[in-house]
Scaffold this motif. Structure first.
Motif, mmCIF file in Angstrom:
data_model
loop_
_atom_site.group_PDB
_atom_site.id
_atom_site.type_symbol
_atom_site.label_atom_id
_atom_site.label_comp_id
_atom_site.label_asym_id
_atom_site.label_seq_id
_atom_site.Cartn_x
_atom_site.Cartn_y
_atom_site.Cartn_z
ATOM 1 N N ILE A 70 1.098 -1.077 0.481
ATOM 2 C CA ILE A 70 0.200 -0.300 0.144
ATOM 3 C C ILE A 70 1.010 1.220 -0.359
ATOM 4 N N GLY A 71 2.352 0.964 1.180
ATOM 5 C CA GLY A 71 2.722 2.297 0.480
ATOM 6 C C GLY A 71 3.490 2.245 -0.934
ATOM 7 N N LEU A 72 3.683 1.662 -0.847
ATOM 8 C CA LEU A 72 4.844 2.155 -2.633
ATOM 9 C C LEU A 72 3.072 2.811 -3.397
ATOM 10 N N ILE A 73 2.184 1.423 -3.170
ATOM 11 C CA ILE A 73 1.057 2.399 -4.382
ATOM 12 C C ILE A 73 1.194 4.015 -4.252
ATOM 13 N N CYS A 74 1.356 4.635 -2.796
ATOM 14 C CA CYS A 74 0.496 5.528 -1.948
ATOM 15 C C CYS A 74 2.258 6.398 -3.394
ATOM 16 N N PHE A 75 3.515 6.644 -2.572
ATOM 17 C CA PHE A 75 4.648 6.495 -3.335
ATOM 18 C C PHE A 75 4.526 6.630 -4.740
ATOM 19 N N LEU A 76 4.594 5.898 -5.766
ATOM 20 C CA LEU A 76 4.058 5.571 -6.890
ATOM 21 C C LEU A 76 2.663 6.725 -7.414
ATOM 22 N N PHE A 77 1.767 6.574 -6.674
ATOM 23 C CA PHE A 77 1.141 7.540 -6.948
ATOM 24 C C PHE A 77 1.636 9.039 -6.510
ATOM 25 N N TYR A 78 1.904 9.495 -6.043
ATOM 26 C CA TYR A 78 2.549 10.805 -5.490
ATOM 27 C C TYR A 78 3.730 10.959 -6.482
ATOM 28 N N LYS A 79 4.155 10.617 -6.766
ATOM 29 C CA LYS A 79 5.312 10.322 -8.012
ATOM 30 C C LYS A 79 4.956 11.039 -9.383
ATOM 31 N N TYR A 80 3.714 10.713 -9.449
ATOM 32 C CA TYR A 80 3.019 10.274 -10.757
ATOM 33 C C TYR A 80 2.586 11.543 -11.025
ATOM 34 N N LYS A 81 1.425 11.860 -9.957
ATOM 35 C CA LYS A 81 0.980 13.365 -9.632
ATOM 36 C C LYS A 81 2.079 14.501 -9.673
ATOM 37 N N ARG A 82 2.688 14.225 -9.104
ATOM 38 C CA ARG A 82 4.446 15.155 -9.340
ATOM 39 C C ARG A 82 4.875 15.253 -10.600
ATOM 40 N N ARG A 83 5.097 14.623 -11.264
ATOM 41 C CA ARG A 83 5.319 14.150 -13.419
ATOM 42 C C ARG A 83 4.514 14.550 -13.938
ATOM 43 N N GLN A 84 3.159 14.720 -13.302
ATOM 44 C CA GLN A 84 1.942 15.413 -14.453
ATOM 45 C C GLN A 84 2.197 17.012 -13.704
ATOM 46 N N GLU A 85 2.118 17.606 -12.110
ATOM 47 C CA GLU A 85 1.761 18.881 -12.348
ATOM 48 C C GLU A 85 3.346 19.940 -12.991
#
Length: 108
Positions: A70-85
């Motif tokens: 779950i932590g890994l999924i959250c981290f990857l989602f966070y990185k994806y959103k940062r890259r989009q921003e």
């Protein structure tokens, strides 16, 4: 029976309370159901029943692995959103306010 509850949706909404003021963000709950495990064979061996320390270790390891995933999924989602921003900010960099609003001037 063990199960977990989380407030993972609040992490994605960026409204997660990290201070603990609203209680735990992840809970592990145990309920006594007065039944044997689905893998209990009735003879004290082969997977359940009498070997409670091995079962407890398996449950703890399963919960830990689940939380890591779950932590890994959250981290990857966070990185994806940062890259989009960052990508969105790069697209608008150098444009005038008129260009950013479009030809309608910001009105629909």
């Amino acid at each position: 029976l063990y199960f977990t509850t989380t407030r993972l949706h609040r992490y994605f909404d960026k409204s997660m309370d990290w201070t603990g003021g609203e209680g735990a963000n992840v809970r592990i709950i145990k309920i006594k159901v007065n039944e044997n495990s689905y893998n209990y064979n009735g003879h004290g061996g082969g997977g359940g029943g009498d070997d409670s320390s091995a079962n407890s270790l398996g449950i703890v390891l399963g919960v830990i692995i689940g939380l890591v995933v779950i932590g890994l999924i959250c981290f990857l989602f966070y990185k994806y959103k940062r890259r989009q921003e960052k990508r969105d900010n790069t697209l608008y960099k150098g444009l005038t306010e008129h260009d950013q609003l479009g030809h309608s001037g910001g009105r629909l």
